[in-house]
Design a protein around this motif. Sequence first.
Motif, PDB file in Angstrom:
ATOM      1  N   ALA A 194      43.081  47.050  33.856  1.00 29.26           N
ATOM      2  CA  ALA A 194      41.923  47.813  33.404  1.00 29.26           C
ATOM      3  C   ALA A 194      40.823  46.892  32.899  1.00 29.26           C
ATOM      4  CB  ALA A 194      42.335  48.801  32.321  1.00 29.26           C
ATOM      5  N   ARG A 241      38.165  45.945  35.449  1.00 28.57           N
ATOM      6  CA  ARG A 241      37.204  46.955  35.883  1.00 28.57           C
ATOM      7  C   ARG A 241      35.879  46.715  35.182  1.00 28.57           C
ATOM      8  NH1 ARG A 241      40.532  52.203  34.839  1.00 28.57           N
ATOM      9  NH2 ARG A 241      38.469  53.127  34.890  1.00 28.57           N
ATOM     10  N   ASP A 271      34.742  51.462  34.685  1.00 28.64           N
ATOM     11  CA  ASP A 271      35.442  51.823  33.468  1.00 28.64           C
ATOM     12  C   ASP A 271      34.437  52.191  32.396  1.00 28.64           C
ATOM     13  OD1 ASP A 271      37.524  52.244  31.713  1.00 28.64           O
ATOM     14  OD2 ASP A 271      37.656  50.142  31.122  1.00 28.64           O
TER      15      ASP A 271
END
Length: 149
Positions: free
Chosen positions: A28, A31, A136
């Motif tokens: 993550a 992102r 994100d």
Amino acid sequence: MQDFRFSLLATAVLIAAGFVLGSGALSASDRVAAPEDAKVYFIAPQDGYTLEGPVRVKMGLRGMGVAPAGVEMDNTGHHHLLVNKPLDEVDLDASLPFSDHKRHFGGGQTEGELELEPGEYTLQLLFMDYRHISFDPPVVSERITITVE
């Protein structure tokens, strides 16, 4: 001249696909953040419409720009369309593979036609970066439902 442009576009898409396939899953933290005001939405069709095929989809975007897959530029990306695919079933940390339920517009298209069998469909836009990776937080449209006759 048109054949030449198509060849360039096809080459760019193949290069981008090679990059994406070789990139594997990301975390993550890999992102990229989209601008806070980024928004993706359907221009057409509208929620609840009944249509005859092929279905013409027109995609809108605010707060960012559209660029083909594989072209790395700040605050740009390209459209993906989820067809009967809930967002919570998509791995947003990995490149999005093409399927009947996940359509790519990697050439930077903002509209396209879908060949859909008669029936009811849910559609949702997912705007992703040059690697086919979600921003994100994700830049997604409202989910709409259409019926194809």
